[in-house]
Design a protein around this motif. Structure first.
Motif, PDB file in Angstrom:
ATOM      1  N   HIS A  31       0.634  -1.228  -0.143  1.00 55.47           N
ATOM      2  CA  HIS A  31       0.418  -0.311   0.106  1.00 55.47           C
ATOM      3  C   HIS A  31       0.759   1.145  -0.180  1.00 55.47           C
ATOM      4  O   HIS A  31       1.747   1.454   0.699  1.00 55.47           O
ATOM      5  CB  HIS A  31      -0.778  -0.121   1.183  1.00 55.47           C
ATOM      6  CG  HIS A  31      -2.056   0.783   0.972  1.00 55.47           C
ATOM      7  ND1 HIS A  31      -2.012   2.403   1.265  1.00 55.47           N
ATOM      8  CD2 HIS A  31      -3.231   0.645   0.659  1.00 55.47           C
ATOM      9  CE1 HIS A  31      -3.001   2.584   1.143  1.00 55.47           C
ATOM     10  NE2 HIS A  31      -3.871   2.032   0.363  1.00 55.47           N
ATOM     11  N   PRO A  32       0.613   2.111  -1.374  1.00 55.00           N
ATOM     12  CA  PRO A  32       1.435   3.382  -0.593  1.00 55.00           C
ATOM     13  C   PRO A  32       1.689   4.127   0.068  1.00 55.00           C
ATOM     14  O   PRO A  32       2.223   5.435   0.753  1.00 55.00           O
ATOM     15  CB  PRO A  32       0.520   3.788  -1.820  1.00 55.00           C
ATOM     16  CG  PRO A  32      -0.297   3.673  -2.226  1.00 55.00           C
ATOM     17  CD  PRO A  32      -0.205   2.242  -1.887  1.00 55.00           C
ATOM     18  N   LEU A  33       0.851   4.253   1.243  1.00 58.30           N
ATOM     19  CA  LEU A  33       0.741   5.037   3.174  1.00 58.30           C
ATOM     20  C   LEU A  33       1.689   4.078   3.617  1.00 58.30           C
ATOM     21  O   LEU A  33       2.881   4.983   4.302  1.00 58.30           O
ATOM     22  CB  LEU A  33      -0.751   4.408   3.404  1.00 58.30           C
ATOM     23  CG  LEU A  33      -1.815   5.568   3.130  1.00 58.30           C
ATOM     24  CD1 LEU A  33      -3.581   5.080   4.209  1.00 58.30           C
ATOM     25  CD2 LEU A  33      -1.620   6.552   3.187  1.00 58.30           C
ATOM     26  N   PHE A  66      -3.625  -1.794  16.024  1.00 57.31           N
ATOM     27  CA  PHE A  66      -2.603  -0.433  15.183  1.00 57.31           C
ATOM     28  C   PHE A  66      -1.389  -0.426  14.967  1.00 57.31           C
ATOM     29  O   PHE A  66      -0.018  -0.675  14.345  1.00 57.31           O
ATOM     30  CB  PHE A  66      -3.006   1.083  15.522  1.00 57.31           C
ATOM     31  CG  PHE A  66      -4.861   1.444  14.716  1.00 57.31           C
ATOM     32  CD1 PHE A  66      -5.515   0.842  14.424  1.00 57.31           C
ATOM     33  CD2 PHE A  66      -5.506   2.607  15.686  1.00 57.31           C
ATOM     34  CE1 PHE A  66      -6.977   0.839  14.085  1.00 57.31           C
ATOM     35  CE2 PHE A  66      -6.045   3.160  15.783  1.00 57.31           C
ATOM     36  CZ  PHE A  66      -6.829   2.565  14.878  1.00 57.31           C
ATOM     37  N   GLY A  67      -1.048  -1.459  16.537  1.00 57.46           N
ATOM     38  CA  GLY A  67       0.838  -1.770  16.543  1.00 57.46           C
ATOM     39  C   GLY A  67       1.463  -2.880  15.487  1.00 57.46           C
ATOM     40  O   GLY A  67       2.515  -3.191  15.425  1.00 57.46           O
ATOM     41  N   ARG A  68       0.377  -3.406  15.366  1.00 58.60           N
ATOM     42  CA  ARG A  68       0.303  -4.717  14.402  1.00 58.60           C
ATOM     43  C   ARG A  68       0.150  -4.543  12.880  1.00 58.60           C
ATOM     44  O   ARG A  68       0.886  -4.654  11.787  1.00 58.60           O
ATOM     45  CB  ARG A  68      -0.763  -5.918  14.693  1.00 58.60           C
ATOM     46  CG  ARG A  68      -0.746  -6.249  16.072  1.00 58.60           C
ATOM     47  CD  ARG A  68      -1.451  -7.611  16.159  1.00 58.60           C
ATOM     48  NE  ARG A  68      -2.762  -7.895  15.468  1.00 58.60           N
ATOM     49  CZ  ARG A  68      -3.737  -7.162  16.548  1.00 58.60           C
ATOM     50  NH1 ARG A  68      -3.251  -6.770  17.749  1.00 58.60           N
ATOM     51  NH2 ARG A  68      -5.204  -7.791  15.355  1.00 58.60           N
ATOM     52  N   MET A  69       0.012  -3.040  11.968  1.00 58.27           N
ATOM     53  CA  MET A  69      -0.309  -3.153  11.157  1.00 58.27           C
ATOM     54  C   MET A  69       1.004  -2.940  10.089  1.00 58.27           C
ATOM     55  O   MET A  69       0.986  -3.163   9.055  1.00 58.27           O
ATOM     56  CB  MET A  69      -1.135  -1.764  10.809  1.00 58.27           C
ATOM     57  CG  MET A  69      -2.210  -1.314  11.335  1.00 58.27           C
ATOM     58  SD  MET A  69      -3.711  -2.401  10.754  1.00 58.27           S
ATOM     59  CE  MET A  69      -4.065  -1.344   9.515  1.00 58.27           C
ATOM     60  N   ASP A  70       2.037  -2.474  10.660  1.00 62.78           N
ATOM     61  CA  ASP A  70       3.449  -2.017   9.892  1.00 62.78           C
ATOM     62  C   ASP A  70       4.255  -3.850   9.274  1.00 62.78           C
ATOM     63  O   ASP A  70       4.024  -4.230   8.337  1.00 62.78           O
ATOM     64  CB  ASP A  70       4.017  -1.457  10.033  1.00 62.78           C
ATOM     65  CG  ASP A  70       4.127   0.213  10.842  1.00 62.78           C
ATOM     66  OD1 ASP A  70       3.189   0.188  10.561  1.00 62.78           O
ATOM     67  OD2 ASP A  70       4.508   0.306  11.230  1.00 62.78           O
ATOM     68  N   ALA A  71       3.484  -4.524  10.303  1.00 63.22           N
ATOM     69  CA  ALA A  71       3.716  -5.874  10.064  1.00 63.22           C
ATOM     70  C   ALA A  71       2.955  -6.854   8.778  1.00 63.22           C
ATOM     71  O   ALA A  71       3.384  -7.532   7.835  1.00 63.22           O
ATOM     72  CB  ALA A  71       3.984  -6.644  10.794  1.00 63.22           C
ATOM     73  N   ILE A  72       1.728  -6.144   8.821  1.00 60.74           N
ATOM     74  CA  ILE A  72       0.490  -7.008   7.630  1.00 60.74           C
ATOM     75  C   ILE A  72       0.946  -6.783   6.950  1.00 60.74           C
ATOM     76  O   ILE A  72       0.954  -7.098   5.590  1.00 60.74           O
ATOM     77  CB  ILE A  72      -0.360  -6.372   8.746  1.00 60.74           C
ATOM     78  CG1 ILE A  72      -0.790  -7.274   9.520  1.00 60.74           C
ATOM     79  CG2 ILE A  72      -1.774  -6.986   7.358  1.00 60.74           C
ATOM     80  CD1 ILE A  72      -2.229  -6.637  10.544  1.00 60.74           C
ATOM     81  N   LEU A  73       1.675  -5.356   6.630  1.00 59.66           N
ATOM     82  CA  LEU A  73       1.369  -4.329   5.224  1.00 59.66           C
ATOM     83  C   LEU A  73       3.278  -4.473   4.672  1.00 59.66           C
ATOM     84  O   LEU A  73       3.193  -3.448   3.760  1.00 59.66           O
ATOM     85  CB  LEU A  73       0.805  -2.590   5.277  1.00 59.66           C
ATOM     86  CG  LEU A  73      -1.032  -2.827   5.357  1.00 59.66           C
ATOM     87  CD1 LEU A  73      -1.350  -1.718   5.613  1.00 59.66           C
ATOM     88  CD2 LEU A  73      -1.925  -3.691   3.729  1.00 59.66           C
TER      89      LEU A  73
END
Length: 387
Positions: free
Chosen positions: A164-166, A353-360
Motif C-alpha cells: 500500500h502506498p501509505l 494499530f501497532g500490528r499494522m506495519d507487519a501486516i502490510l
C-alpha cells in the motif's frame, strides 16, 4: 525509451500514479507518459486527456445521472490509446471505467500489456468480476497481502502484492515528540473526515455535525479540524456552517497530515482515511451511509462482515463501524467520547494499530518501486514474446 498510458479516476489513484511515474522514471529515465490523471500525475509530466473530476462519481444513482458523460470519456480514452499504442497500459482504481476501456482496447491491441493497479474488492462483493478480468487485464498489482490468494481462488488474472502506498508515507503520518504532546494535551484535537466525494459529504455532514453537538454537551471542549479538498470546499463550508462546533477546515495535503499527527481521536467515513488514521495510530470511529435503495442492493452483494480497511486487515472489529441505520449521531458520539476519555477501547485500538506495519510489510523495497518493477517485467515479457 517506453511509452506508458496511465489512468487514474480518483485523487487516491492520482497519488498512486504519481509515485509509480516517479519510480518508472528512475528505472527508465526517458519514459513518456500519457493518459488521465490529476495534480500528482500532472506534476510528473502527464498531460491528462480530461479533468480527473469527470470520473469521480460514487453511488448507483450518481453513476446513472452521469452515464452519458462517463460513456463519452470511455470512448475518448480507448480511442486515444488505439490511435497511439503505448508499450504498456496501467489502469489505476475505478474498476468500472478501467474494465470498459480495457475491453475496447484488448480487441484492437491484443498484445499490449494491460495492468490493473489496485484490485477491485472481489473479496467483499461481486466476486464474479475476478474471472471476467482475465479477458482484459494481464496482471493485477494489489495493495493488500491477502488479495492475490483471493484472486487466484476466484479464477482471476495473475496478481502480485506490491504494497500500500501509505507505507511510503509513515514518516508523514507519525507524530514527532512535540506533536505527540499535542495529541495528549487539552482540549483534545478531534478530526472529522466526512469523505472526499460530494455524495459522501451530503449523506454524512448532518450526522457528524449532530454528533459534535452531543460530544460538546457530554464531554466538553474539543478542537475540531476538518480536512477536505479544494473541489468540494464550498460544499463542506456550507454543510458545516451550522455545526455546534465550528471546525477549522484545511484543504492542503500538508495541513491534513499535520492534523493527523496532532489528533487525539477522529470520526471518519469508511475508506482510505480510516487506513491513514490506523497507520498514524489515531483511535477513531468509522461511519458510512448511502440511500436506502442503494443499501438494499449492496447488502445482497457484500460478502464480508467488516467494511473498514483496518478491521479487514486485522481480522477483527477493532474500529467501531456504524453503517446505514446504525449511522446515527448518538452512536457516533458515544463511541467518540469513549475514545476521547481513554480507557480499554482506546488502548485496544492502539495495540491493534501497532500490528499494522507487519501486516502490510513489503521487505526492503517501497511499494511504488515494486509496482514499477512489475510493470517493466511485464513489458519486457511482452516484448520478448514478439509483441
Amino acid at each position: 525509451m517506453s511509452d506508458y498510458f496511465l489512468i487514474a479516476a480518483e485523487i487516491s489513484g492520482d497519488h498512486l500514479g504519481g509515485s509509480l511515474m516517479q519510480a518508472l522514471k528512475r528505472k527508465d529515465p526517458e519514459a513518456r507518459f500519457f493518459g488521465v490523471g490529476g495534480p500528482a500525475m500532472k506534476a510528473e509530466g502527464l498531460d491528462s486527456l480530461f479533468p480527473i473530476s469527470d470520473l469521480a462519481v460514487m453511488g448507483f444513482s450518481n453513476v446513472i445521472r452521469n452515464l452519458s458523460r462517463i460513456r463519452a470519456r470511455i470512448r475518448e480514452t480507448a480511442e486515444a490509446i488505439v490511435r497511439n499504442p503505448p508499450d504498456a497500459i496501467v489502469m489505476i482504481d475505478s474498476y468500472g471505467f478501467s474494465a470498459q476501456v480495457g475491453k475496447r482496447v484488448r480487441k484492437l491491441l491484443p498484445r499490449v500489456p494491460i495492468i490493473k493497479y489496485v484490485s477491485p474488492q472481489v473479496w467483499a462483493w461481486r466476486q464474479g468480476r475476478a474471472k471476467k478480468m482475465r479477458g482484459y487485464f494481464d496482471h493485477v498489482l494489489t495493495l493488500f497481502p491477502f488479495e492475490p490468494k483471493v484472486l487466484r481462488e476466484l479464477g482471476g488474472p495473475p496478481s502480485t502484492y506490491v504494497g500500500h502506498p501509505l507505507m511510503e508515507r509513515l514518516h508523514e503520518l507519525r507524530p514527532s515528540g512535540q506533536e505527540q504532546a499535542r495529541r495528549d494535551a487539552k482540549p483534545p484535537l478531534l478530526l472529522v473526515m466526512p469523505g472526499s466525494r460530494r455524495a459522501e459529504i451530503a449523506s454524512l455532514s448532518d450526522v457528524f455535525g449532530d454528533a459534535l453537538g452531543m460530544i460538546a454537551k457530554q464531554y466538553g471542549e474539543v478542537e475540531v479540524v476538518l480536512p477536505t479538498l479544494p473541489h468540494v470546499l464550498g460544499q463542506v463550508e456550507a454543510a458545516s456552517a451550522n455545526w455546534p462546533i465550528k471546525p477549522r477546515i484545511v484543504i492542503m495535503e500538508a495541513e491534513k497530515l499535520a492534523a493527523i499527527r496532532n489528533a487525539h481521536a477522529a470520526i471518519a467515513a469508511s475508506g482510505t482515511a480510516s487506513l491513514e488514521l490506523a497507520l498514524a495510530h489515531v483511535p477513531h470511529v468509522g461511519a458510512y451511509k448511502v440511500r436506502a435503495w442503494e443499501a438494499f442492493i449492496v447488502r445482497r452483494l457484500v460478502r464480508v462482515s467488516n467494511v473498514l480497511l483496518p478491521n479487514l486487515l486485522l481480522g477483527e472489529t477493532v474500529v467501531p463501524e456504524f453503517l446505514q441505520e446504525d449511522c446515527t449521531a448518538g452512536n457516533i458520539a458515544d463511541a467518540a467520547i469513549r475514545l476521547l476519555r481513554g480507557g480499554e477501547e482506546r488502548e485496544r485500538q492502539a495495540a491493534a494499530f501497532g500490528r499494522m506495519d507487519a501486516i502490510l510489510e513489503t521487505g526492503t523495497s517501497l511499494p511504488s518501486e515494486r509496482a514499477a518493477a512489475m510493470v517493466m517485467e511485464l513489458l519486457d515479457k511482452s516484448s520478448r514474446a514478439g509483441r
